[in-house]
Design a protein around this motif. Structure first.
Motif, PDB file in Angstrom:
ATOM      1  N   LYS A 182       0.825  -1.230   0.000  1.00  0.00           N
ATOM      2  CA  LYS A 182       0.000   0.000   0.000  1.00  0.00           C
ATOM      3  C   LYS A 182       0.855   1.275   0.000  1.00  0.00           C
ATOM      4  CE  LYS A 182      -3.700  -2.237   2.609  1.00  0.00           C
ATOM      5  NZ  LYS A 182      -2.944  -3.414   3.065  1.00  0.00           N
ATOM      6  N   PRO A 183       1.656   1.491  -1.032  1.00  0.00           N
ATOM      7  CA  PRO A 183       2.490   2.707  -1.078  1.00  0.00           C
ATOM      8  C   PRO A 183       1.626   3.962  -1.198  1.00  0.00           C
ATOM      9  CG  PRO A 183       2.538   1.560  -3.185  1.00  0.00           C
ATOM     10  CD  PRO A 183       1.828   0.654  -2.245  1.00  0.00           C
ATOM     11  N   ASP A 184       2.201   5.110  -0.833  1.00  0.00           N
ATOM     12  CA  ASP A 184       1.472   6.384  -0.928  1.00  0.00           C
ATOM     13  C   ASP A 184       1.132   6.715  -2.377  1.00  0.00           C
ATOM     14  OD1 ASP A 184       1.633   7.050   1.881  1.00  0.00           O
ATOM     15  OD2 ASP A 184       3.770   7.338   1.543  1.00  0.00           O
ATOM     16  N   LEU A 185       2.018   6.324  -3.307  1.00  0.00           N
ATOM     17  CA  LEU A 185       1.742   6.479  -4.735  1.00  0.00           C
ATOM     18  C   LEU A 185       1.963   5.118  -5.391  1.00  0.00           C
ATOM     19  CD1 LEU A 185       1.128   8.030  -7.313  1.00  0.00           C
ATOM     20  CD2 LEU A 185       3.533   8.753  -7.390  1.00  0.00           C
ATOM     21  N   LEU A 186       0.875   4.495  -5.806  1.00  0.00           N
ATOM     22  CA  LEU A 186       0.926   3.181  -6.443  1.00  0.00           C
ATOM     23  C   LEU A 186       0.904   3.381  -7.957  1.00  0.00           C
ATOM     24  CD1 LEU A 186       0.699   0.062  -6.370  1.00  0.00           C
ATOM     25  CD2 LEU A 186      -1.786   0.343  -6.185  1.00  0.00           C
ATOM     26  N   LYS A 212      -5.023   5.703  -1.175  1.00  0.00           N
ATOM     27  CA  LYS A 212      -3.919   6.623  -1.464  1.00  0.00           C
ATOM     28  C   LYS A 212      -3.917   6.980  -2.951  1.00  0.00           C
ATOM     29  CE  LYS A 212      -1.514   4.636   2.462  1.00  0.00           C
ATOM     30  NZ  LYS A 212      -0.340   3.910   2.976  1.00  0.00           N
ATOM     31  N   SER A 213      -2.811   7.508  -3.457  1.00  0.00           N
ATOM     32  CA  SER A 213      -2.777   7.969  -4.856  1.00  0.00           C
ATOM     33  C   SER A 213      -2.395   6.825  -5.799  1.00  0.00           C
ATOM     34  CB  SER A 213      -1.773   9.115  -5.003  1.00  0.00           C
ATOM     35  OG  SER A 213      -2.113  10.184  -4.150  1.00  0.00           O
ATOM     36  N   LEU A 214      -2.894   6.926  -7.027  1.00  0.00           N
ATOM     37  CA  LEU A 214      -2.718   5.845  -7.991  1.00  0.00           C
ATOM     38  C   LEU A 214      -2.449   6.407  -9.380  1.00  0.00           C
ATOM     39  CD1 LEU A 214      -3.166   2.812  -8.936  1.00  0.00           C
ATOM     40  CD2 LEU A 214      -5.581   3.417  -9.150  1.00  0.00           C
ATOM     41  N   ILE A 215      -1.451   5.819 -10.061  1.00  0.00           N
ATOM     42  CA  ILE A 215      -1.219   6.106 -11.487  1.00  0.00           C
ATOM     43  C   ILE A 215      -1.376   4.788 -12.241  1.00  0.00           C
ATOM     44  CG2 ILE A 215       0.463   6.754 -13.245  1.00  0.00           C
ATOM     45  CD1 ILE A 215       1.637   8.749 -11.344  1.00  0.00           C
ATOM     46  N   LEU A 216      -2.175   4.830 -13.293  1.00  0.00           N
ATOM     47  CA  LEU A 216      -2.521   3.615 -14.014  1.00  0.00           C
ATOM     48  C   LEU A 216      -2.252   3.802 -15.506  1.00  0.00           C
ATOM     49  CD1 LEU A 216      -3.950   0.835 -13.788  1.00  0.00           C
ATOM     50  CD2 LEU A 216      -6.117   2.052 -14.024  1.00  0.00           C
ATOM     51  N   ILE A 217      -1.384   2.938 -16.065  1.00  0.00           N
ATOM     52  CA  ILE A 217      -1.214   2.855 -17.518  1.00  0.00           C
ATOM     53  C   ILE A 217      -1.966   1.615 -17.969  1.00  0.00           C
ATOM     54  CG2 ILE A 217       0.402   2.529 -19.418  1.00  0.00           C
ATOM     55  CD1 ILE A 217       2.546   3.853 -17.745  1.00  0.00           C
ATOM     56  N   SER A 218      -2.904   1.781 -18.881  1.00  0.00           N
ATOM     57  CA  SER A 218      -3.670   0.616 -19.317  1.00  0.00           C
ATOM     58  C   SER A 218      -4.284   0.864 -20.680  1.00  0.00           C
ATOM     59  CB  SER A 218      -4.773   0.302 -18.297  1.00  0.00           C
ATOM     60  OG  SER A 218      -5.515  -0.837 -18.704  1.00  0.00           O
ATOM     61  N   HIS A 219      -4.411  -0.229 -21.456  1.00  0.00           N
ATOM     62  CA  HIS A 219      -5.162  -0.195 -22.705  1.00  0.00           C
ATOM     63  C   HIS A 219      -6.541  -0.813 -22.511  1.00  0.00           C
ATOM     64  CE1 HIS A 219      -1.016  -0.135 -24.795  1.00  0.00           C
ATOM     65  NE2 HIS A 219      -1.529   1.081 -24.809  1.00  0.00           N
ATOM     66  N   ASP A 220      -6.872  -1.161 -21.263  1.00  0.00           N
ATOM     67  CA  ASP A 220      -8.188  -1.716 -20.939  1.00  0.00           C
ATOM     68  C   ASP A 220      -9.136  -0.553 -20.668  1.00  0.00           C
ATOM     69  OD1 ASP A 220     -10.453  -2.816 -19.684  1.00  0.00           O
ATOM     70  OD2 ASP A 220      -9.302  -4.501 -18.898  1.00  0.00           O
ATOM     71  N   ARG A 221      -9.962  -0.224 -21.658  1.00  0.00           N
ATOM     72  CA  ARG A 221     -10.799   0.966 -21.578  1.00  0.00           C
ATOM     73  C   ARG A 221     -11.815   0.895 -20.445  1.00  0.00           C
ATOM     74  NH1 ARG A 221     -11.926  -0.063 -27.778  1.00  0.00           N
ATOM     75  NH2 ARG A 221     -11.433  -2.125 -26.920  1.00  0.00           N
ATOM     76  N   GLU A 222     -12.399  -0.268 -20.237  1.00  0.00           N
ATOM     77  CA  GLU A 222     -13.399  -0.391 -19.166  1.00  0.00           C
ATOM     78  C   GLU A 222     -12.743  -0.268 -17.797  1.00  0.00           C
ATOM     79  OE1 GLU A 222     -17.281  -3.099 -18.148  1.00  0.00           O
ATOM     80  OE2 GLU A 222     -16.543  -2.727 -20.159  1.00  0.00           O
ATOM     81  N   PHE A 223     -11.578  -0.865 -17.647  1.00  0.00           N
ATOM     82  CA  PHE A 223     -10.819  -0.794 -16.400  1.00  0.00           C
ATOM     83  C   PHE A 223     -10.480   0.663 -16.070  1.00  0.00           C
ATOM     84  CE2 PHE A 223      -6.792  -1.577 -13.975  1.00  0.00           C
ATOM     85  CZ  PHE A 223      -7.308  -2.428 -13.015  1.00  0.00           C
TER      86      PHE A 223
END
Length: 617
Positions: A182-186, A212-223
């Motif tokens: 559970k990092p502060d920025l995942l 906490k904060s989250l950065i997400l790289i994804s090609h899954d549009r629904e996700f």
């Protein structure tokens, strides 16, 4: 926490990958980073982790890097599994080192209190126990169990050494460790790759509730759509911010482009008009002043650059002339599939032109089924039969080519040796392999390029039945949309395995659902299936509530019956006492017992009414 980059850039090996980075990360932000393959999404998150990669960009603002507050960043590439001799469970426990240290200190304080329950020791215990509880000290073991279950590790796996797991399983273990820490920025880069739909949905719910904060790289549009509230689009080396989920981003991006294009076109008209006036009157003495004023207007004008339309080139192929099969494309009767042991039995009939989506847990036989009906592995029993004139094309997610030393040109030409060089180039060009690109070697191609090449080889033969095993893996969003358009227009039959819910929703006309040891044919769309599953879940919840209520009622009924039985005995004793000489000759005693009897009888009536009510439920 607060993290900000203004006018940053990243240059690697002399090439500027990102030229104008502007990004803000605040507490509890859920950020999605999108863009075509190769635009620098992963480079951006690496620069957020390692700020030494950053330099001044091309923007007008001064380069600025701001960090407020201390925070730890979690990224899968940073998770190491150094000790291969410890067990899986021991490895996951490392994520809770602080909590486990607290737990040990609490146990020591308990022993100390047993020998010396001083106020100072009790105070230390109370303070530490509060910290322990707030950090999840009483739930961390349950968290590990949930994580193991959701990522499909068995009870026996817990005691296996890390060295006994495959490379893919070790990646999953590292992923679980990252989530448990559970990092502060995942930061998650394509986290849904190779996860089945059930696990993707669980991960989606987990990230929705991430505190906490989250950065997400994804090609899954629904996700993306279901998780993020901010999107940074990497477009021609620049980051462009959009507030909202992915659906909102698509709308806003289109509106923004249209507005910029309108402004650009209007300004171009004005520029053309001013230049025309200047050129017309510049040499006429009486009109020279007018001409110069128009020239000054041009010089003072803030020129709007023509907005870049994202590269939407699509691969394409003409499949209108495919041979038609009969009414039924595929019939499957009691087909048992598997390798060393049966996995499941399958029954269904698929009409020609339909699009059958295959979904379910990993390991239940989805890919095995496609391999079986493509005659790559033998069936165990039962039968399957294609319709008349069937011509099958098979896409294997493993993407095995004839030779990694082949060029794109060689790979395709070896598959179709009778084609001329011009015909080969034309076929490859339709899938965006043009010019010198056709001489790239297979070994240097990206995952998306390999997918395009394999699809080009398959579709050129114009099959009327397509078997596709995870065709969208490695594809960026634009390429997925291109493939969706091709397959939706395709007049043949498509049978495909996919974990991409958006792709399944857009393409499938019916579903084949693989569960543990059984397969269900569902002759409706994915949305209808989800609605059915939702209703099924609601029915199960309702049944559980009724069952719980019934169990509770039964317990209450048994308690009431005991009370009624006890009360009836007491009433009988009181009635018998009224018949004794000692009581009936003493008016006061008799009156006192009659009052008791009346109260007991009233209490009994109330208990009996409660009993009848519960039995009636």
């Amino acid at each position: 926490m607060k993290f900000r980059i203004r006018n940053g850039a990243v240059t690697l090996n002399g090439n500027t990958i990102l030229e104008e980075i502007n990004i803000d990360i605040n507490d509890k932000d859920r950020i999605g980073i999108v863009g075509k393959n190769g635009t620098g999404k992963t480079t951006l998150v690496k620069a957020i982790i390692d700020n030494s990669m950053l330099e001044e960009g091309i923007g007008e603002e001064k380069f600025e890097l701001t960090k407020i507050g201390s925070f730890n960043v979690g990224y899968l590439d940073q998770i190491t599994l150094d000790d291969l001799d410890i067990t899986l469970y021991q490895e996951l426990l490392k994520s809770f080192k602080m909590i486990i240290d607290m737990e040990n200190r609490l146990n020591n304080l308990v022993e100390e209190m047993n020998n010396n329950a001083s106020i100072d020791v009790i105070s230390k215990y109370t303070d530490l126990e509060n910290q322990f509880r707030n950090l999840g000290g009483y739930t961390y073991k349950k968290e590990i169990e949930v994580m193991l279950n959701k990522f499909k590790f068995s009870e026996s796996d817990k005691n296996k050494k890390i060295s006994e797991f495959s490379g893919g399983q070790r990646t999953k273990i590292a992923f679980m460790k990252l989530l448990l820490q559970k990092p502060d920025l995942l930061i998650l880069d394509e986290p849904t790759n190779h996860l089945d739909i059930e696990t993707i949905i669980w991960l989606e719910d987990y990230l929705k509730n991430y505190s906490k904060s989250l950065i997400l790289i994804s090609h899954d549009r629904e996700f993306l759509n279901n998780i993020v509230n901010i999107i940074y689009d990497i477009d021609y080396g620049k980051t462009v911010k959009y507030v909202g989920n992915y659906e909102n981003f698509e709308k806003e991006k289109n509106i923004r482009f249209n507005n910029l294009m309108n402004d650009y076109l209007e300004q171009q008209k004005e520029i053309k008009k001013l230049r025309t006036i200047y050129e017309r009157f510049r040499y006429k003495p009486k009109k020279a002043g007018l001409a110069m004023s128009r020239l000054h207007q041009l010089e003072k004008m803030d020129i709007i650059d023509k907005p870049n339309k994202e590269d939407l080139r699509s691969f394409k192929i003409n499949l209108d002339s495919i041979t038609k099969t009969g009414r039924v494309a595929l019939t499957v009767n009691d087909l048992v599939i598997g390798y060393d042991k049966p996995l499941c039995k399958i029954n269904f009939e698929l009409e020609s032109g339909r699009k059958l989506g295959i979904i379910g847990k990993n390991g239940t036989g989805k890919s095995t089924f496609l391999k079986t009906i493509n005659e790559l592995i033998p069936k165990i029993s039962g039968e399957y039969k294609y319709g008349v004139n069937a011509k099958v094309g098979y896409f294997d997610q493993s993407l095995v080519f004839n030779s990694k030393d082949n060029t794109i040109f060689d790979e395709f030409h070896n598959t179709y040796p009778n084609l001329s060089n011009e015909e080969v180039r034309s076929a490859l060009g339709a899938f965006l392999f043009k010019g010198e690109d056709v001489f790239k070697k297979i070994e240097v191609l990206s995952g998306g390029e390999k997918v395009r090449l394999e699809l080009c080889k398959i579709l050129y033969n114009k099959p009327n039945i397509l078997l596709l095993d995870e065709p969208t893996n490695h594809m960026d969003i634009i390429s997925k949309e291109n493939l969706e358009n091709i397959l939706n227009d395709y007049k043949g039959t498509v049978i495909f395995v996919s974990h991409d819910r958006y792709f399944v929703r857009k393409l499938s006309t019916e579903l084949l659902i693989f569960n543990d040891f059984n397969v269900e044919y569902f002759p409706y769309t994915y949305d209808e299936y989800i609605e059915k599953e939702k209703n099924k879940e609601e029915i199960i919840i309702e049944r559980n509530i009724k069952k719980t209520r019934k169990e509770s009622n039964n317990k209450e009924i048994r308690n009431l019956e005991k009370k009624i039985e006890k009360l009836e005995i007491e009433i009988k004793k009181l009635e018998e006492s009224l018949l004794t000489e000692e009581v009936y000759l003493d008016h006061n005693k008799a009156n006192e017992i009659n009052i008791k009897l009346k109260n007991k009888q009233k209490e009994l009536d109330e208990l009996n009414n409660d009993w009848f009510r519960l039995v009636g439920d």
